[in-house]
Write an enzyme that holds these catalytic residues in place. Structure first.
Site, PDB file in Angstrom:
ATOM      1  N   ASP A  29      -4.006  -7.383  -7.545  1.00  0.00           N
ATOM      2  CA  ASP A  29      -5.416  -7.514  -7.922  1.00  0.00           C
ATOM      3  C   ASP A  29      -5.575  -7.059  -9.373  1.00  0.00           C
ATOM      4  O   ASP A  29      -6.311  -6.105  -9.670  1.00  0.00           O
ATOM      5  CB  ASP A  29      -6.277  -6.670  -6.985  1.00  0.00           C
ATOM      6  CG  ASP A  29      -6.200  -7.185  -5.551  1.00  0.00           C
ATOM      7  OD1 ASP A  29      -6.533  -8.355  -5.330  1.00  0.00           O
ATOM      8  OD2 ASP A  29      -5.768  -6.427  -4.669  1.00  0.00           O
ATOM      9  N   ARG A  51      -4.025 -10.367   3.981  1.00  0.00           N
ATOM     10  CA  ARG A  51      -4.470 -11.706   4.388  1.00  0.00           C
ATOM     11  C   ARG A  51      -3.300 -12.592   4.808  1.00  0.00           C
ATOM     12  O   ARG A  51      -3.534 -13.659   5.390  1.00  0.00           O
ATOM     13  CB  ARG A  51      -5.290 -12.364   3.279  1.00  0.00           C
ATOM     14  CG  ARG A  51      -6.662 -11.699   3.102  1.00  0.00           C
ATOM     15  CD  ARG A  51      -7.595 -12.492   2.205  1.00  0.00           C
ATOM     16  NE  ARG A  51      -8.941 -11.960   2.231  1.00  0.00           N
ATOM     17  CZ  ARG A  51      -9.451 -11.100   1.349  1.00  0.00           C
ATOM     18  NH1 ARG A  51      -8.708 -10.660   0.352  1.00  0.00           N
ATOM     19  NH2 ARG A  51     -10.688 -10.661   1.455  1.00  0.00           N
ATOM     20  N   HIS A  90       0.844  -1.207   0.000  1.00  0.00           N
ATOM     21  CA  HIS A  90       0.000   0.000   0.000  1.00  0.00           C
ATOM     22  C   HIS A  90       0.874   1.250   0.000  1.00  0.00           C
ATOM     23  O   HIS A  90       0.582   2.234  -0.681  1.00  0.00           O
ATOM     24  CB  HIS A  90      -0.883   0.039   1.256  1.00  0.00           C
ATOM     25  CG  HIS A  90      -1.859  -1.090   1.368  1.00  0.00           C
ATOM     26  ND1 HIS A  90      -1.730  -2.082   2.306  1.00  0.00           N
ATOM     27  CD2 HIS A  90      -2.969  -1.391   0.664  1.00  0.00           C
ATOM     28  CE1 HIS A  90      -2.733  -2.939   2.189  1.00  0.00           C
ATOM     29  NE2 HIS A  90      -3.501  -2.546   1.199  1.00  0.00           N
TER      30      HIS A  90
HETATM   31  O1  PAF Z   1      -8.077  -3.688  -3.415  1.00  0.00           O
HETATM   32  C1  PAF Z   1      -8.735  -3.379  -2.398  1.00  0.00           C
HETATM   33  O2  PAF Z   1      -8.197  -3.286  -1.281  1.00  0.00           O
HETATM   34  C2  PAF Z   1     -10.226  -3.126  -2.512  1.00  0.00           C
HETATM   35  O3  PAF Z   1     -10.820  -3.991  -3.435  1.00  0.00           O
HETATM   36  C3  PAF Z   1     -10.560  -1.657  -2.837  1.00  0.00           C
HETATM   37  C4  PAF Z   1     -10.020  -1.258  -4.201  1.00  0.00           C
HETATM   38  C5  PAF Z   1      -9.973  -0.743  -1.779  1.00  0.00           C
HETATM   39  C6  PAF Z   1     -12.077  -1.457  -2.864  1.00  0.00           C
HETATM   40  O4  PAF Z   1     -12.656  -1.735  -1.633  1.00  0.00           O
END
Ligand code: PAF
Length: 286
Positions: A151, A188, A37
């Site tokens: 993702d 996770r 992040h």
């Molecule tokens: O990737 C994520 O953490 C979630 O799918 C997001 C993009 C914040 C939407 O809730």
């Protein structure tokens, strides 16, 4: 750092930034922040005047038997990391603030993009993601929004959504951040026992194996998927959910790789479902 807890507060903040002519980058997250992040925050920081990070565990994207209740919620630690990273504002609403009584609208990207990979295994997941992300983009007026390649299907779905609906935000995909062991960072991973954590290394190892064979000239999708699956099945604690290879970002069936292609895996390690992927053909640039 501003902490905003209502959609109206986010909208007002965004308007005040826009009035000064500054640009906004948004990093949507569900919290439990890790270096992956923070790499998105860093990229956002370089690309816009103001950075807003949302921290919201979105109930709409979890299925009835998924981990919504157990999902790690660590807001104080998250806020401290974001402050240190120079974030301007954090949006941290309660579910009732995002979905108040009477809320009745969903956004659905239909067809092949959401019918396969995680879409096939998690019905309704991408409807929840598209809905919350569109709401976040509208409220924040973001010029750019940052998402991780881990993702990758989410990125493909969101790019389709903004193209179809004429949303002006640019969706930027940043590379996967990995531990030195190869394990892709994920909130996770916190669910894994020490033995499971070791077993989880098989995901990146299997993708790397396929990558190495691809580099030697093997372009057949079937063979590359097979190599990945064989490597995964060597780990007794791993149960394959899927091993797939599609064109990227269209996610179309391919027999041979001749343009960017996504080799993606989902694997249960004990009760924890982990995903990982690699783009073959052409590395994306962030
Ligand atoms: O990737 C994520 O953490 C979630 O799918 C997001 C993009 C914040 C939407 O809730």
């Amino acid at each position: 750092m501003n902490i905003l807890t209502t959609p109206k507060a986010l909208q007002d903040y965004a308007k005040s930034v826009k009035r000064t002519g500054e640009t906004i980058a948004l990093v949507p997250t569900m919290g439990a922040l890790h270096a992956g992040h923070l790499s998105l925050v860093e990229a956002a920081r370089k690309s816009a005047d103001r950075v807003i990070v949302s921290v919201f565990v979105n109930p709409m994207q979890f299925g009835p038997n998924e981990d919504f209740a157990a999902y790690p919620r660590t807001f104080e630690a998250d806020a401290a990391k974001l402050e240190a990273a120079g974030v301007d504002a954090v949006f941290h609403p309660a579910p009732e603030a995002m979905y108040p009584a009477g809320y009745a609208t969903c956004v659905e990207v239909t067809g092949a993009l959401t019918a396969k990979l995680c879409g096939a295994k998690r019905p309704g997941h991408f409807r929840g993601v598209a809905t919350v992300v569109l709401k976040l983009l509208l409220l924040s007026g973001a010029d750019k929004a940052f998402f991780g390649q881990k993702d990758a299907q989410q990125v493909a779905v969101l790019r389709r959504m903004i193209a179809d609906l004429g949303v002006a935000t640019e969706i930027i995909m940043a590379p996967i951040v990995r531990e030195a062991s190869g394990l892709a960072l994920s909130s996770r991973n916190a669910y894994l026992s020490p033995d499971e954590r070791t077993a989880a290394l098989v995901l990146s190892k299997s993708l790397q194996e396929a990558h190495d064979v691809y580099e030697t000239g093997e372009k057949r999708a079937k063979v590359l998927k097979e190599i990945t699956a064989v490597e995964l099945s060597k780990e007794p604690l791993a149960k394959i959910d899927y091993v797939e290879l599609y064109s990227f970002p269209d996610l179309e069936e391919i027999e041979r790789i001749h343009a960017p292609a996504l080799l993606a895996v989902a694997v249960y390690i004990g009760k924890t479902r982990l995903i990982d992927n690699i783009i073959l053909g052409e590395e994306p640039c962030c």
